[in-house]
Design a protein around this motif. Structure first.
Motif, PDB file in Angstrom:
ATOM      1  N   GLU A  26      26.828  47.931  37.649  1.00  0.00           N
ATOM      2  CA  GLU A  26      27.696  48.151  36.489  1.00  0.00           C
ATOM      3  C   GLU A  26      29.160  47.879  36.840  1.00  0.00           C
ATOM      4  N   ARG A  29      29.523  44.102  36.986  1.00  0.00           N
ATOM      5  CA  ARG A  29      29.461  43.536  35.637  1.00  0.00           C
ATOM      6  C   ARG A  29      30.791  43.748  34.904  1.00  0.00           C
ATOM      7  N   ARG A  30      31.360  44.948  35.005  1.00  0.00           N
ATOM      8  CA  ARG A  30      32.658  45.212  34.377  1.00  0.00           C
ATOM      9  C   ARG A  30      33.740  44.316  34.951  1.00  0.00           C
TER      10      ARG A  30
END
Length: 75
Positions: A26, A29-30
């Motif tokens: 995550e 991805r950010r």
């Protein structure tokens, strides 16, 4: 700003678990959504066992599966 930026020391302290791999995925991805062109996890070590806690991860880590799934996401 249209300038390069560098984020150093990115990582998540904890035991080498699928949950930690999910959190790192995550974070990566950010970073890519925000315009990062790459993401380096600093603490790979061939000698790190699977059950290690800390920043290190080794060849049997769930983090490597997460990295493989991220291929092609950066521009």
């Amino acid at each position: 700003l249209f300038r390069s930026f560098y984020v150093g020391e990115a990582g998540i302290d904890g035991c080498d678990t699928p949950e930690r791999a999910r959190l790192l995925t995550e974070a990566m991805r950010r970073a890519f959504v925000d315009g990062a062109a790459g993401y380096i996890l600093w603490a790979y070590d061939d000698a790190t066992p699977l059950d290690r806690c800390g920043f290190d991860f080794g060849p049997r880590s769930p983090i490597l599966v997460a990295i493989a799934r991220m291929q092609g996401l950066s521009p």
